[in-house]
Write an enzyme that holds these catalytic residues in place. Structure first.
Site, PDB file in Angstrom:
ATOM      1  N   ASP A  34       0.829  -1.205   0.000  1.00  0.00           N
ATOM      2  CA  ASP A  34       0.000   0.000   0.000  1.00  0.00           C
ATOM      3  C   ASP A  34       0.862   1.253   0.000  1.00  0.00           C
ATOM      4  OD1 ASP A  34      -2.329   1.446   0.028  1.00  0.00           O
ATOM      5  OD2 ASP A  34      -2.692   1.220   2.179  1.00  0.00           O
ATOM      6  N   HIS A  51       3.061   3.371  -8.945  1.00  0.00           N
ATOM      7  CA  HIS A  51       2.922   1.943  -9.250  1.00  0.00           C
ATOM      8  C   HIS A  51       4.182   1.412  -9.930  1.00  0.00           C
ATOM      9  CE1 HIS A  51      -1.180   1.881  -7.938  1.00  0.00           C
ATOM     10  NE2 HIS A  51      -1.568   2.779  -8.836  1.00  0.00           N
ATOM     11  N   LEU A 145      11.302 -20.474  -3.888  1.00  0.00           N
ATOM     12  CA  LEU A 145      10.265 -19.575  -3.368  1.00  0.00           C
ATOM     13  C   LEU A 145       9.016 -19.598  -4.242  1.00  0.00           C
ATOM     14  CD1 LEU A 145       9.488 -17.093  -1.448  1.00  0.00           C
ATOM     15  CD2 LEU A 145      10.319 -15.672  -3.350  1.00  0.00           C
TER      16      LEU A 145
END
Length: 254
Positions: A34, A51, A145
């Protein structure tokens, strides 16, 4: 700067450590990324710039997660509520997976990272689906991962889908009401093949879950920081992991 909730202060003070240990690391870290828009606004830039900068942070955090041999990293990339944002912003966000993977997919492959997604994938634009599916296919055989992107994801939608599936199974005589338990719900969740998150991080100072993994974070440790996502680097990530290691997880026990 992290925000310490009052009921966590006692635990944190009692177990003060300032260095990250390679032991007692969380297996699964989930992050609500956020603050991109606010980061851009503070600099007089369009929200798209935030972004774009946030993509750089994803690379930094993923690299650190790989270095620490974490099992799973789930990133809240786009929620079912985010469609309410201005059309131009949504269209830009939908181009980000392609931009991100064009520059980073080879490195993910080299580092044995496996890309996955949760959410309503079918509702995404075709070009977004293609970019993400390419990364899923190219990393499918990797064993390192798990980089799990929550795309067009909403936890309430997920729960509704679970209830529909259970109702259909009851209607088809595959399940009875008496057989409904936590496990019958868990195995129908989008995350059924993953462990629940050990640690949930939210950046930008907001202290709420925003319809993210509501079932799965029942016993997760929460870490809220005022740092905006584009500024959340490897050092800030380590701070959250140190805080996690300084807590004692009781799961309702003593």
């Amino acid at each position: 700067m992290s925000i310490r909730l009052p009921f966590l202060n006692k635990i944190t003070k009692r177990t003060s450590k300032n260095e990250l240990s390679t032991e007692n690391l969380p297996d699964h870290v989930a992050i609500i990324m956020d603050g991109n828009g606010r980061w851009a606004k503070k600099r007089g830039l369009p929200r798209a710039a935030g972004h774009k900068e946030g993509m750089k942070t994803i690379k930094k955090v993923v690299r650190k997660a790989v270095e620490l041999n974490l099992e799973t990293l789930t990133l809240y990339a786009f929620s079912t509520e985010n469609w309410k944002r201005p059309k131009s912003e949504v269209e830009y966000i939908m181009k980000l997976p392609s931009q991100f993977l064009d520059t980073y997919l080879d490195e993910l492959v080299e580092n044995d990272v496996q890309v996955r997604t949760i959410g309503d994938f079918s509702a995404l634009p075709e070009h977004t689906q293609q970019a993400v599916q390419t990364s899923i296919d190219r990393t499918a055989k990797n064993n390192g991962l798990i980089l799990n992107f929550a795309l067009n994801y909403g936890s309430r939608n997920e729960m509704v889908d679970v209830m529909k599936e259970i109702a259909q199974d009851i209607n088809d005589n595959k399940l009875t009401i008496d057989n409904i338990d936590e496990e019958s719900i868990r195995k129908r969740l989008y995350t059924c093949h993953l462990k629940d998150p050990d640690l949930l991080i939210r950046t930008s100072g907001e202290i709420r879950l925003s319809n993210f993994l509501l079932w799965q974070v029942a016993y997760s440790e929460f870490y809220f920081t005022e740092v905006l996502w584009p500024d959340f680097d490897e050092v800030e990530f380590e701070k959250s992991l140190i805080e996690y290691q300084n807590r004692k997880r009781r799961y309702g026990g003593i």
